[in-house]
Motif scaffolding. Structure first.
Motif, short mmCIF file in Angstrom:
data_model
loop_
_atom_site.label_atom_id
_atom_site.label_comp_id
_atom_site.label_asym_id
_atom_site.label_seq_id
_atom_site.Cartn_x
_atom_site.Cartn_y
_atom_site.Cartn_z
N ASN A 193 10.20 -10.38 -6.21
CA ASN A 193 11.33 -9.46 -6.22
C ASN A 193 12.63 -10.09 -5.72
O ASN A 193 13.68 -9.44 -5.73
N VAL A 194 12.57 -11.36 -5.29
CA VAL A 194 13.75 -12.06 -4.78
C VAL A 194 14.16 -13.14 -5.78
O VAL A 194 13.32 -13.93 -6.22
N LEU A 195 15.44 -13.16 -6.12
CA LEU A 195 15.93 -14.14 -7.08
C LEU A 195 15.81 -15.56 -6.51
O LEU A 195 16.06 -15.77 -5.32
N PRO A 196 15.45 -16.53 -7.33
CA PRO A 196 15.27 -17.90 -6.84
C PRO A 196 16.61 -18.59 -6.55
O PRO A 196 17.61 -18.32 -7.21
N VAL A 253 12.67 -1.36 -2.95
CA VAL A 253 11.60 -0.69 -2.21
C VAL A 253 10.33 -1.54 -2.20
O VAL A 253 9.67 -1.69 -1.16
N GLU A 254 9.99 -2.15 -3.33
CA GLU A 254 8.81 -3.00 -3.38
C GLU A 254 8.96 -4.21 -2.47
O GLU A 254 8.02 -4.62 -1.79
N PHE A 255 10.16 -4.78 -2.45
CA PHE A 255 10.42 -5.91 -1.56
C PHE A 255 10.27 -5.48 -0.10
O PHE A 255 9.64 -6.19 0.71
N ALA A 256 10.83 -4.32 0.24
CA ALA A 256 10.73 -3.83 1.61
C ALA A 256 9.28 -3.56 2.00
O ALA A 256 8.86 -3.83 3.13
N LYS A 257 8.51 -3.02 1.08
CA LYS A 257 7.08 -2.79 1.34
C LYS A 257 6.37 -4.10 1.66
O LYS A 257 5.55 -4.18 2.58
N ASN A 258 6.68 -5.14 0.89
CA ASN A 258 6.03 -6.44 1.10
C ASN A 258 6.36 -7.01 2.48
O ASN A 258 5.47 -7.53 3.17
N LEU A 259 7.62 -6.92 2.87
CA LEU A 259 8.00 -7.42 4.19
C LEU A 259 7.34 -6.61 5.30
O LEU A 259 6.92 -7.15 6.32
N ALA A 260 7.28 -5.29 5.10
CA ALA A 260 6.65 -4.43 6.10
C ALA A 260 5.17 -4.76 6.24
O ALA A 260 4.63 -4.78 7.36
N ALA A 269 16.06 1.06 2.85
CA ALA A 269 14.71 0.82 2.35
C ALA A 269 13.88 0.05 3.37
O ALA A 269 12.71 0.38 3.61
N LEU A 270 14.48 -0.97 3.97
CA LEU A 270 13.75 -1.74 4.98
C LEU A 270 13.39 -0.86 6.18
O LEU A 270 12.25 -0.89 6.66
N PHE A 271 14.34 -0.08 6.66
CA PHE A 271 14.11 0.81 7.79
C PHE A 271 12.93 1.75 7.50
O PHE A 271 12.02 1.91 8.32
N SER A 272 12.94 2.37 6.33
CA SER A 272 11.91 3.35 5.98
C SER A 272 10.54 2.71 5.84
O SER A 272 9.53 3.28 6.29
N ILE A 315 2.09 3.43 -6.09
CA ILE A 315 2.66 3.10 -7.39
C ILE A 315 3.95 2.36 -7.18
O ILE A 315 4.58 2.44 -6.13
N VAL A 316 4.35 1.59 -8.19
CA VAL A 316 5.61 0.86 -8.12
C VAL A 316 6.76 1.84 -8.27
O VAL A 316 6.81 2.62 -9.21
N GLN A 317 7.69 1.79 -7.32
CA GLN A 317 8.84 2.67 -7.36
C GLN A 317 10.02 1.95 -7.99
O GLN A 317 10.35 0.83 -7.62
N ASP A 318 10.66 2.57 -8.95
CA ASP A 318 11.85 2.02 -9.58
C ASP A 318 13.08 2.67 -8.95
O ASP A 318 13.32 3.86 -9.13
N ASP A 319 13.84 1.89 -8.19
CA ASP A 319 15.00 2.44 -7.51
C ASP A 319 15.96 3.11 -8.47
O ASP A 319 16.62 4.09 -8.12
#
Length: 280
Positions: free
Chosen positions: A52-55, A99-106, A207-210, A183-187
């Protein structure tokens, strides 16, 4: 998301506090994290690979003569003496995948024993409703310590809770519900045609906070208003604010006296060389 440790290194289990930026206007959060990494002489321990992060890739941001080390989009650093893990993000998240990126970090934070997460970010000055500049840059905060986002320790430092935070607002509720569904959430499904009141929950810090909060971690967001331009002074002030809850002793900084912050080497080329005086 996969985490790859540097050869011979691993995450320090004693580093229970995680510090990271949330990308926003002026990149103030990233610059503040740069200051912590440089000033604490934090050691790079590995990097993340997240779709989910651009290279991106660049030279070592902290050494004048990089020994062949490259900087990657998402890296982890440890300051074991301060029990801190710092994550630096250098490229944006793919549109619609915040949201998916934030989930992964969490998930990473919860799995690796992090207890407190500090998120550093900035807000668009145009959105500031009650401007108060008599005491300089105002730091705002948002905490998971209570349902309304308040925190006694933050208040003691003179910071103000972000007044626009409303957990009952439909977009904040969306972020909470996104963590409960497998499920995958589409912002983009919800964040189309944003109205003025939707600005804050549409930002990466929200998103990160939540997502961190949903994992049962203590989360503190430190925020400041700014405009695009030279945001280095804003970064210093945001880093100073964060140091009040992160650093136990001024002696932990490598700098000395009023210059306790060590400016990263990469900042020397932010605005290029000075103008040729022969032109004037």
């Amino acid at each position: 998301m996969e985490f790859y440790a540097e050869e011979g290194k691993k995450l320090d289990e004693a580093c229970s506090t995680l510090v990271l930026p949330a990308l926003s206007i002026g990149n103030v959060g990233q610059l503040a994290v740069d200051l912590f990494i440089s000033s604490l002489r934090a050691e790079r321990i590995g990097y993340f690979d997240d779709p989910n992060v651009l290279p991106c890739v660049g030279n070592n941001a902290y050494a004048p003569s990089p020994p062949g080390d490259l900087s990657l989009p998402l890296e982890a650093f440890d300051s074991s003496s301060n029990r801190l893990t710092l994550v630096q993000q250098r490229s944006p998240v793919v549109k619609g995948m915040m949201v998916e990126f934030a989930k992964n970090l969490a998930n990473f934070a919860a799995t690796n024993g992090k207890k407190h997460v500090i998120i550093l970010s900035s807000l668009d000055f145009k959105q500031w409703q009650n401007i108060e500049m008599s005491s300089g840059l105002q730091i705002y905060y948002l905490s998971s310590s209570s349902t309304d986002g308040t925190d006694e320790d933050c208040e003691k430092h003179g910071w103000k809770r972000l007044p626009e935070y409303n957990p009952a607002h439909r977009r904040w509720e969306y972020l909470s519900s996104a963590n409960e569904e497998n499920i995958v959430q589409d912002d983009d499904l919800l964040f189309e045609d944003l109205k003025e009141e939707d600005y804050y929950p549409s930002l990466p810090f929200a998103a990160l906070f939540s997502c961190f909060k949903a994992k049962g971690l203590k989360v503190t967001c430190l925020l400041c208003y700014c405009s695009e331009g030279d945001n280095i002074p804003d970064a210093f002030q945001l880093a100073e604010a964060a140091s009040k809850i992160l650093i136990q002793s001024p002696n932990d900084f490598e700098g000395t006296g009023s210059g306790r912050w060590i400016v990263p080497f990469s900042w020397k080329s932010v605005y290029g060389p000075p103008p040729d005086t022969s032109l004037f």
